[in-house]
Enzyme design. Structure first.
Site, PDB file in Angstrom:
ATOM      1  N   HIS A  74       1.305   1.177 -13.037  1.00 26.89           N
ATOM      2  CA  HIS A  74       2.067   0.010 -13.467  1.00 26.89           C
ATOM      3  C   HIS A  74       3.549   0.393 -13.512  1.00 26.89           C
ATOM      4  CE1 HIS A  74       2.809  -3.760 -15.543  1.00 26.89           C
ATOM      5  NE2 HIS A  74       3.603  -3.088 -16.366  1.00 26.89           N
ATOM      6  N   ASN A 110      -5.047   2.863 -12.918  1.00 28.10           N
ATOM      7  CA  ASN A 110      -4.105   1.867 -12.401  1.00 28.10           C
ATOM      8  C   ASN A 110      -2.703   2.442 -12.525  1.00 28.10           C
ATOM      9  OD1 ASN A 110      -3.138  -0.709 -11.482  1.00 28.10           O
ATOM     10  ND2 ASN A 110      -2.550  -1.168 -13.600  1.00 28.10           N
ATOM     11  N   GLU A 157       6.606   6.440  -8.866  1.00 28.90           N
ATOM     12  CA  GLU A 157       5.178   6.090  -8.766  1.00 28.90           C
ATOM     13  C   GLU A 157       4.487   6.985  -7.746  1.00 28.90           C
ATOM     14  OE1 GLU A 157       4.119   1.924  -8.399  1.00 28.90           O
ATOM     15  OE2 GLU A 157       6.058   1.318  -9.184  1.00 28.90           O
ATOM     16  N   ASP A 185      -3.291  -3.919 -18.449  1.00 28.97           N
ATOM     17  CA  ASP A 185      -2.243  -2.895 -18.626  1.00 28.97           C
ATOM     18  C   ASP A 185      -2.342  -2.218 -19.991  1.00 28.97           C
ATOM     19  OD1 ASP A 185      -1.272  -3.604 -16.097  1.00 28.97           O
ATOM     20  OD2 ASP A 185       0.122  -5.076 -16.925  1.00 28.97           O
ATOM     21  N   GLY A 219       0.777  -1.242   0.000  1.00 28.96           N
ATOM     22  CA  GLY A 219       0.000   0.000   0.000  1.00 28.96           C
ATOM     23  C   GLY A 219       0.803   1.283   0.000  1.00 28.96           C
ATOM     24  N   ASN A 278       1.634   3.098  -2.564  1.00 27.23           N
ATOM     25  CA  ASN A 278       0.989   4.080  -3.452  1.00 27.23           C
ATOM     26  C   ASN A 278      -0.252   4.674  -2.800  1.00 27.23           C
ATOM     27  OD1 ASN A 278       2.221   4.478  -6.264  1.00 27.23           O
ATOM     28  ND2 ASN A 278       2.456   2.276  -5.908  1.00 27.23           N
TER      29      ASN A 278
HETATM   30  C1  GRF Z   1       3.520  -1.011  -7.535  1.00 29.19           C
HETATM   31  O1  GRF Z   1       4.782  -1.282  -8.074  1.00 29.19           O
HETATM   32  C2  GRF Z   1       2.522  -0.759  -8.620  1.00 29.19           C
HETATM   33  O2  GRF Z   1       3.074  -0.146  -9.744  1.00 29.19           O
HETATM   34  C3  GRF Z   1       2.054  -2.149  -8.971  1.00 29.19           C
HETATM   35  O3  GRF Z   1       2.002  -2.828  -7.736  1.00 29.19           O
HETATM   36  C4  GRF Z   1       2.935  -2.231  -6.824  1.00 29.19           C
HETATM   37  C5  GRF Z   1       2.139  -1.846  -5.613  1.00 29.19           C
HETATM   38  O4  GRF Z   1       2.963  -1.356  -4.601  1.00 29.19           O
HETATM   39  N1  GRF Z   1       0.800  -2.134  -9.662  1.00 29.19           N
HETATM   40  P1  GRF Z   1       2.322  -0.700  -3.297  1.00 29.19           P
HETATM   41  O5  GRF Z   1       1.403  -1.764  -2.683  1.00 29.19           O
HETATM   42  O6  GRF Z   1       1.576   0.516  -3.710  1.00 29.19           O
HETATM   43  O7  GRF Z   1       3.481  -0.397  -2.400  1.00 29.19           O
END
Ligand code: GRF
Length: 208
Positions: free
Chosen positions: A109, A107, A174, A145, A12, A14
């Protein structure tokens, strides 16, 4: 207010970056309506609970994909969610789910799509020998994707990178990219032309 529904299955980070951006006033008019997970043990679930945000866990183990997605959509609707943000949600959405939130599912990626879709992509990019890697925030459509790209951020690949070091550098990007993409989409100042996300008014000096 735009209400986000953040969906996650793992640590989590992000989600936390999005929550930080809201707290710091970088996403005016945006709030988290609900954090949804298919895994009770997900780090992101604990993070959301400790921030006092509404969390719902709907376990996916042993549940048909279509049925699970229906439960997820129902939970999003009950929370009044306008924009769904997949943040490490490790499941492919059904067509029915995608149709429930047209052009309203994002999303993130960890590659520069369309290169390296799927899983384990930072290591795959390194092995392939790319010199520039990065991340993509895109709308979700029925293909994996694949949806319209909102923004991408790049990182240079170093000769001594490992999958872990490259992943960590991409992850930092990200955390910048996702809140910025949410800001752009919730501003409403864009249109989608074919596969192209175009800002309105277009950025100066960029002839299309
Ligand atoms: C990230 O690398 C995102 O790009 C991918 O899954 C990972 C999630 O990481 N879809 P987090 O749970 O947000 O740390």
């Amino acid at each position: 207010m735009t209400r986000l529904g953040v969906m996650l299955s793992g640590r989590g980070s992000n989600f936390t970056a999005i929550a930080d951006a809201i707290r710091d006033g970088r996403l005016p008019g945006v709030e988290v309506g609900v954090v949804l997970s298919n895994r009770e043990g997900a780090g992101g679930v604990d993070a959301a609970r400790s921030l006092g945000l509404p969390v719902r866990v709907i376990p996916s183990a042993g549940v048909e994909r279509v049925e699970h997605d229906r439960l997820m959509v129902r939970a999003l609707r009950e929370a009044g969610v306008d924009l769904v943000c997949l943040a490490g949600y490790k499941r492919v959405l059904t067509a029915e789910f995608v149709a429930a939130y047209p052009e309203a599912i994002l999303n993130i990626h960890p590659s520069l799509l369309p290169a390296f879709a799927g899983l384990g992509v930072q290591g795959a990019a390194l092995e392939y020998g790319v010199k520039v890697a990065g991340c993509t925030v895109h709308f979700v459509d029925e293909a994996v994707d694949h949806g319209v790209i909102v923004l991408q951020r790049t990182v240079e690949v170093a000769d001594d990178d490992t999958p872990e070091s490259l992943s960590a550098r991409i992850l930092r990007e990200e955390h910048r990219a996702y809140p910025e993409a949410i800001r752009r989409v919730t501003s409403g100042e864009y249109r989608v032309v074919g596969r192209r996300y175009v800002r309105i008014p277009p950025l100066p000096g960029k002839k299309s």
